[in-house]
Design a protein around this motif. Structure first.
Motif, PDB file in Angstrom:
ATOM      1  N   PHE A   4       3.181  -7.309  -4.697  1.00  0.00           N
ATOM      2  CA  PHE A   4       4.143  -7.747  -5.692  1.00  0.00           C
ATOM      3  C   PHE A   4       5.383  -6.879  -5.608  1.00  0.00           C
ATOM      4  CE2 PHE A   4       0.919  -5.222  -7.657  1.00  0.00           C
ATOM      5  CZ  PHE A   4       1.463  -4.520  -8.731  1.00  0.00           C
ATOM      6  N   ASN A  62       9.393  -5.618  -6.743  1.00  0.00           N
ATOM      7  CA  ASN A  62      10.359  -5.367  -7.807  1.00  0.00           C
ATOM      8  C   ASN A  62      11.609  -4.732  -7.220  1.00  0.00           C
ATOM      9  OD1 ASN A  62       8.888  -5.865 -10.504  1.00  0.00           O
ATOM     10  ND2 ASN A  62       7.437  -4.699  -9.280  1.00  0.00           N
ATOM     11  N   PHE A  89      23.930  -2.119  -0.148  1.00  0.00           N
ATOM     12  CA  PHE A  89      23.326  -2.718  -1.344  1.00  0.00           C
ATOM     13  C   PHE A  89      24.357  -3.393  -2.246  1.00  0.00           C
ATOM     14  CE2 PHE A  89      20.458   0.880  -0.317  1.00  0.00           C
ATOM     15  CZ  PHE A  89      19.408   0.092   0.125  1.00  0.00           C
ATOM     16  N   VAL A 126      16.509   6.230   2.806  1.00  0.00           N
ATOM     17  CA  VAL A 126      16.885   4.819   2.911  1.00  0.00           C
ATOM     18  C   VAL A 126      18.329   4.735   3.385  1.00  0.00           C
ATOM     19  CG1 VAL A 126      15.304   4.063   1.102  1.00  0.00           C
ATOM     20  CG2 VAL A 126      17.643   4.651   0.507  1.00  0.00           C
ATOM     21  N   PHE A 130       4.144   1.092  -2.985  1.00  0.00           N
ATOM     22  CA  PHE A 130       3.341   1.177  -1.769  1.00  0.00           C
ATOM     23  C   PHE A 130       4.280   1.464  -0.594  1.00  0.00           C
ATOM     24  CE2 PHE A 130       0.930  -1.121   1.686  1.00  0.00           C
ATOM     25  CZ  PHE A 130       0.009  -0.106   1.862  1.00  0.00           C
ATOM     26  N   TYR A 161       8.850   0.737   0.398  1.00  0.00           N
ATOM     27  CA  TYR A 161      10.127   0.161  -0.019  1.00  0.00           C
ATOM     28  C   TYR A 161      10.707  -0.644   1.130  1.00  0.00           C
ATOM     29  CZ  TYR A 161      10.054   3.014  -4.193  1.00  0.00           C
ATOM     30  OH  TYR A 161       9.709   3.566  -5.399  1.00  0.00           O
ATOM     31  N   ILE A 185      14.199  -3.182   2.417  1.00  0.00           N
ATOM     32  CA  ILE A 185      15.522  -3.743   2.173  1.00  0.00           C
ATOM     33  C   ILE A 185      15.467  -5.198   2.593  1.00  0.00           C
ATOM     34  CG2 ILE A 185      17.942  -3.635   2.840  1.00  0.00           C
ATOM     35  CD1 ILE A 185      17.311  -0.632   3.504  1.00  0.00           C
ATOM     36  N   LEU A 215      17.301  -3.045  -2.499  1.00  0.00           N
ATOM     37  CA  LEU A 215      16.121  -2.241  -2.188  1.00  0.00           C
ATOM     38  C   LEU A 215      14.986  -2.709  -3.091  1.00  0.00           C
ATOM     39  CD1 LEU A 215      15.078   0.214  -0.540  1.00  0.00           C
ATOM     40  CD2 LEU A 215      15.653   1.620  -2.510  1.00  0.00           C
ATOM     41  N   TYR A 216      13.845  -2.979  -2.477  1.00  0.00           N
ATOM     42  CA  TYR A 216      12.715  -3.496  -3.243  1.00  0.00           C
ATOM     43  C   TYR A 216      11.517  -2.571  -3.133  1.00  0.00           C
ATOM     44  CZ  TYR A 216      15.184  -7.870  -3.793  1.00  0.00           C
ATOM     45  OH  TYR A 216      16.096  -8.819  -4.138  1.00  0.00           O
ATOM     46  N   ARG A 217      10.841  -2.458  -4.227  1.00  0.00           N
ATOM     47  CA  ARG A 217       9.595  -1.710  -4.242  1.00  0.00           C
ATOM     48  C   ARG A 217       8.448  -2.706  -4.039  1.00  0.00           C
ATOM     49  NH1 ARG A 217       9.638   0.029  -9.256  1.00  0.00           N
ATOM     50  NH2 ARG A 217       8.505  -1.776 -10.023  1.00  0.00           N
ATOM     51  N   ILE A 218       7.631  -2.460  -3.049  1.00  0.00           N
ATOM     52  CA  ILE A 218       6.497  -3.329  -2.794  1.00  0.00           C
ATOM     53  C   ILE A 218       5.253  -2.623  -3.322  1.00  0.00           C
ATOM     54  CG2 ILE A 218       5.296  -4.727  -1.061  1.00  0.00           C
ATOM     55  CD1 ILE A 218       8.340  -5.103  -1.061  1.00  0.00           C
TER      56      ILE A 218
END
Lengths: 329, 799
Positions: free
Chosen positions: A24, A26, A63, B689, B755, B757, B759, B781-784
């Motif tokens: 999932f 975020n 970004f 990053v 878990f 990160y 892009i 940037l996304y956190r998985i």
């Protein structure tokens, strides 16, 4: 009680099945990231006698979806030689395109290229000290530049072993020896093919460094065959030795069969060598690594070194020497 | 080196001087020796690490790895003797030292730290001369809730202060700023090279077969060496010498069986323990329903076995073995062609040990040890129409054979000496392969890249009671390493020193210093747990890793409320640390880039540097009849410097975390019900990053490249990690044994912990895009996160 236990089991199994152990995702707050400010990227690698020319761009904050351009057409670019200061002018996008097409067939139309600033009245002089200064909005970067004496780069021996017509193009086999490298040295080979119906093509054979005490390995020339080293590689070192502190390198090279153009009569192949300094060598190597490893989660990040103060890119001089020219009749 | 020699010289002179002084001041009277074994009541297993304490003399000793203890005492006196061990009820007794005696103590498991009748200090954290060392009772490990209910030794270790976890769910652990390769993991004297199942989500150790778990983070006694950061020593159960016992367990992904018992009652016994996952068996019908020609799956299994026999009163043998395998397979078999891919990896260890007690003062053990780790990839294709087949096999691994001899010698009341040596032959096989094409007669290509090396060490240490309240554990270890075909032999002297000063209020001050050398390196990408990680030896270019560690601590025990605590500060300096060069990655690239002499070019792909780690650790353990648990907190800072990375500037390595907190508790609601839980919090680790990008001007080959700009290494701190796990055990005594149902929740409040990160890019995986990315925002940037709340249920029956 038994019924309660069974219900409890059922409940847990139901929750288990309904819960999804998938990934999932975020979005992360960008305030947590440091170093988000923009940087100027300055590139200037002239040889003796080249016109004043500096390529400049700025980094895009990746970004920020509104930050879409590297362009810095209205930057101020100075080449300072003692008390003589030259303000360079930007060339048009059409000219830039023409300029790049002269050297690159891999140029992609959707890639935004840096702005180029030139002064076609002045040339870099060997032995002189220069300062490159770039100002753009609130950014200011500078770098020192010393023009190296270009020739002779190295003592070279070149032997053309064969020219072979192949189904997909013409392959040229060289044996090149370089002597008289007395200490650490960095250089680039460039192989041009000037086709009749195509833009001139540059294919770098490789970028090499010879450390002072490089291990010795030698391959017998008799082991080589027509397909050596393989059809995918364009070159390979075949001998590198060191005697009395003087490194000697020989390598065997061929134009790869997978080269993506056809040669016809009257095409010309040119092999040239460029001597570069360590900063430029590191810049080239790390740039390639950075690009190749982009998106590879198993790769360590590659930092591209720079000698530009308060900026990115590389400013250093090169020494050029043409080694070989051949016209196919 | 001159500094080291000076230090050793100074230490030796100091020891001799103080010894002379002590002998002069404290005249040793005529002595007798009390020795024996510490034995568990039900199983008759020997107990490791039990403390035998004489309050009136304020001296103590600990049972060794075979449960043996020895104490030399003044003759013709009466003493009270106390034996204690975490998880067991203390034993108190009186002895008269009229002559040498053999006394075995039988201890009963208990959760209560009953205050001993005599008003004296207990041992453990406060009295032990060693520091930075924690024992975890195996029962505590079994009470800690874990993902999918699989009890895990290493995940319990991750809950201790000074130990950082790796990524979510993984069993990698980082001790005081060191990497996972710097942990020496020992199972019955054998080194275990890869402690992971299922890409790191489960450890290779079956908690049901383990008797004792001990983690040492600093102040290393001289008998340990070969790694820089920690020693995790585990002993398999010996097997009950009293009666046949067993346990079966059924979980969501695995089932297990343990069987133990006497072969000759009271003399010899065995234990076997086996575990296997069965997700592949459950998934196979589903795969077959989609395509009857296809089969694919993954499973792991492990198997422990041990046999011991008391040959005579003074001789005993132990034979133990471990086998663990992970296997991934994907097969396709149609009438026209077949494809098979199999990847399996795992450890095997085997240990033969022979204990001999020369007399009451001298105990020895000889170990013959074999250990290996293998990774095997098999790929085959068969074209049934063209009658063509191709078979490729790739293999890599490491295999060790060792001889180890240890002697415990108690010459005087105030001295306990341990000495011994170990010699190991390492055989590294970074790559071996064979390729067989059946369309050409006899076409077969085989190649093996092997590197042999010899590692040896000898040590001596003395746990010396200098004065009534002052103990010194001083030792020295000589280690050597000789890589194959390498003219250079590494020789090193490693001084070790720990001291403890005991106060009257059940508290003590401790200090320690240790130097360590590590001669083998792990080539690994940044993700722990992948079986492709390879061990390679030090060479003349890649020097051994070296560390120096200083630690200071204060320990306090309040027996009346069952509380013991320690606070420690440490500083560790390392050099010749290795890491991949910038841009270098995955080892496959290395192994296929062999030069013409078939040597592996790993030396060209790694760089050496220096580093330091410093921190303060707090550990509080609470033990009462109904409730027990601990709190561990660490504040730490780790930095590394490599000339070729980050432009030579210092940076925080990936698993540097400022704060790390663990709270673990288990509450016995009734005889039938136990509630347990654990909460962890860690500051985010250091990641790098990209923050900008630009397109290069055409390089000399005419390429333009879009490259990423990072700013500084470690420019992004991941978000904090926190998680609550809870478990409920329902225990019921049945006619022939005890059954336990356990229910639990992993990540009870479903925290989306990082878990990794990523892009978002236009070519990003579609599944990920569909699962939450939005295309209209551009790059972000996304956190998985991997695990939301995961309930589990398991069943076990112990007989």
């Amino acid at each position: 009680m038994k019924t309660f236990n069974n219900l409890l089991h059922l409940l847990f199994i139901s929750v288990l099945l309904s819960s999804c152990a998938g990934l999932f995702v975020n979005e992360v707050d960008l305030d947590k990231i440091k170093d988000l400010e923009k940087k100027l990227v300055v590139k200037c690698n002239p040889a003796e006698g080249d016109y004043y020319m500096v390529a400049v761009q700025q980094t895009k904050v990746i970004f920020n979806s509104t930050d879409t351009t590297n362009k810095v057409d209205d930057a101020q670019v100075f080449v300072i030689n003692g008390t003589d200061t030259a303000l360079l002018k930007p060339i048009s996008e059409e000219q830039i395109l023409k300029f790049y097409r002269k050297y690159a067939i891999y140029f992609e139309a959707n890639v935004e290229l840096p702005s180029i600033f030139v002064d076609s009245t002045k040339r870099f002089v060997a032995g002189n000290f220069y300062k490159i200064l770039v100002k753009y909005k609130n950014l200011e970067s500078s770098a020192d530049l010393v023009i190296d004496k270009s020739e002779p780069v190295f003592e070279c021996e070149l032997d053309t072993l064969s020219n072979i017509n192949r189904e997909y193009g013409l392959r040229t086999v060289f044996n090149l020896s370089i002597n008289q490298v007395e200490s650490e040295a960095y250089y680039i080979y460039r192989l041009f093919n000037y086709g009749t119906n195509y833009y001139p093509v540059s294919n770098t054979l490789d970028t090499f460094s010879i450390p002072f005490s490089y291990p010795i390995f030698t391959y017998r020339i008799s082991d080589l065959n027509d397909e050596y080293p393989n059809t995918d590689q364009s070159n390979s070192i075949i001998a590198l030795s060191s005697k009395d502190g003087v490194a000697k390198l020989s390598f065997f090279t061929e134009m790869a069969s997978s080269f993506k153009f056809e040669t016809t009569k009257d095409d010309t192949v040119e092999l040239s060598i460029q001597k570069i300094d360590k900063s430029y060598y590191d810049y080239l190597i790390k740039t390639k690594m950075n690009s190749d490893n982009k998106g590879n989660p198993f790769s360590e990040p590659t930092f591209i070194p720079t000698n530009v103060i308060n900026g990115l890119g590389n400013v250093s001089s090169v020494g050029r020497k043409s080694l070989y020219q051949f016209s196919y009749k | 080196m001159p500094k080291m020699k000076s230090f050793t010289l100074v230490l030796t002179v100091l020891l001799l001087a103080v010894q002379g002084f002590a002998q002069e001041k404290i005249k040793e009277p005529k002595r007798v020796t009390i020795s024996g074994h510490i034995i568990e009541k039900d199983s008759k297993e020997n107990l490791i690490g039990a403390v035998v304490f004489i309050p009136s003399l304020n001296i103590s000793t600990q049972s060794n790895n075979y449960g043996f203890y020895s104490l030399t005492l003044p003759v013709d006196s009466n003493f009270t003797i106390i034996v204690s061990l975490v998880g067991y009820a203390p034993k108190v007794g009186d002895i008269n030292t009229s002559s040498n005696q053999e006394i075995n103590f039988v201890m009963e498991p208990s959760r209560v730290l009953k205050e001993v009748v005599v008003n004296e200090k207990k041992i453990n954290l406060v009295k032990d001369t060693r520091m930075s060392m924690i024992d975890i009772p195996i029962q505590d490990i079994k009470n800690i809730p874990t993902i999918l209910g699989e009890k895990d030794v290493i995940k319990s270790i991750q809950l201790l202060p000074g130990v950082q976890k790796g990524t979510e769910g993984s069993t990698g652990f980082y001790v005081r700023g060191g990497g996972p390769d710097q942990n020496l993991i020992i199972l019955d004297d054998a080194t275990v090279y890869n402690s992971n199942h299922f890409f790191g989500f489960f450890s290779t150790f079956n908690g049901d077969a383990i008797k004792n778990v001990q983690l040492i983070k600093g102040g290393f006694p001289a008998r340990y060496g070969g790694r820089l950061s920690s020693v995790l020593e585990m002993s398999m159960k010996d097997g009950s010498r009293d009666s046949i016992q067993g346990e079966i367990g059924v979980g969501l992904i695995a089932s297990k069986l343990v069987l133990e018992g006497p072969i000759k009652k009271g003399k010899s016994s065995f234990i076997i323990a086996a575990r296997r996952t069965y997700v592949d068996l459950l998934a196979l019908p589903i795969i077959k329903s989609v395509d009857p020609n296809a089969a694919a799956g993954y499973y792991f299994y492990d198997f422990n076995a041990k046999y011991n026999d008391q040959l005579s009163k003074k001789d005993r043998i132990y034979v133990s073995a471990y086998l663990g395998r992970d296997k991934f397979y994907a097969n396709y078999n149609s009438p026209l062609y077949s494809d098979k891919v199999g990847l399996f990896w795992g450890n095997r260890t085997g240990t033969f040990r022979y204990n001999h007690q020369f007399n009451q003062k001298v105990f020895s053990n000889l170990s013959l040890i074999a250990s290996d780790f293998v990774l095997d990839l098999d790929m085959s294709t068969e074209d049934k129409v063209e009658d063509y087949s191709n078979q490729n096999k790739f293999f890599s691994g490491i295999r060790d054979f060792s001889v180890k001899y240890d002697v415990d010698y108690v010459p005087l009341t105030r001295h306990q000496i341990k000495t011994g040596f170990i010699a190991t032959q390492h055989k590294f096989t970074p790559l071996a392969y064979s390729i067989i094409n059946a369309d050409y007669i006899g076409q077969k290509e085989e190649r093996t890249i092997g590197i042999n090396s010899i590692e040896g060490a000898a040590y001596i240490e003395d746990d010396w009671k200098v004065f009534r309240n002052l103990n010194i554990l001083a030792g020295v270890r000589y280690s050597m390493f000789r890589p194959q075909k390498n003219p250079r032999i590494y020789n090193n002297i490693e001084p070790r020193f720990s001291t403890r000063y005991l106060f009257k209020n059940n508290s003590s001050l401790k200090a320690s210093y240790a130097e360590m050398n590590q001669y083998i390196h792990l080539l690994s990408n940044s993700t722990p747990g992948l079986p492709t990680d390879l061990w390679v030896p030090a060479t003349s270019r890649i020097r051994p890793q070296h560390s120096k560690q200083w630690a200071f601590g204060y320990n306090k025990e309040i027996t009346s409320i069952g509380l013991e605590m320690s606070i420690e500060a440490y500083y560790k300096k390392t050099k010749n640390n290795i890491t991949y060069k910038e841009g270098a990655s995955f080892l496959v690239e290395d192994v296929f880039n062999l030069d013409f002499y078939d040597t592996l070019n790993y030396e060209d792909r790694i760089v050496s540097g220096t580093g330091y780690s410093t921190g303060i650790e707090l550990f509080m353990r609470y033990t009462q009849e109904r409730f027990n648990g601990w709190i561990g907190y660490t504040i730490s800072r780790t930095r590394q410097t490599y000339a070729e990375i980050n432009f030579g500037k210092e940076f925080a390595p990936k698993y540097d975390r400022l704060h790390d907190l663990s709270i673990v508790g288990s509450y016995k609601i009734s005889e039938k019900t136990r509630l347990s839980g654990s909460f962890v919090f860690s500051s985010g680790n250091a990641l790098t990053v990209p923050v900008g990008e630009y397109t290069t001007t055409p390089d000399e080959s005419g390429y333009t490249r879009t490259v990423e700009y990072y700013g500084e290494r470690g420019n992004f701190r991941a978000e904090p990690y926190h998680r609550l796990d809870i478990g409920l055990q329902k225990i019921k005594k049945k006619k022939h044994g005890t059954r336990t149902w356990e229910y639990g929740l992993y990540n009870a409040y479903s925290r989306a912990n990082p878990f990794f990160y990523a892009i978002e890019r236009s070519d990003f995986d579609d599944d990920l895009l569909n699962s939450g990315f939005s295309n209209d925002k551009g790059l972000a940037l996304y956190r998985i996160s991997l695990f939301p709340v995961i309930p589990y249920i398991s069943y076990s029956y112990k007989f």
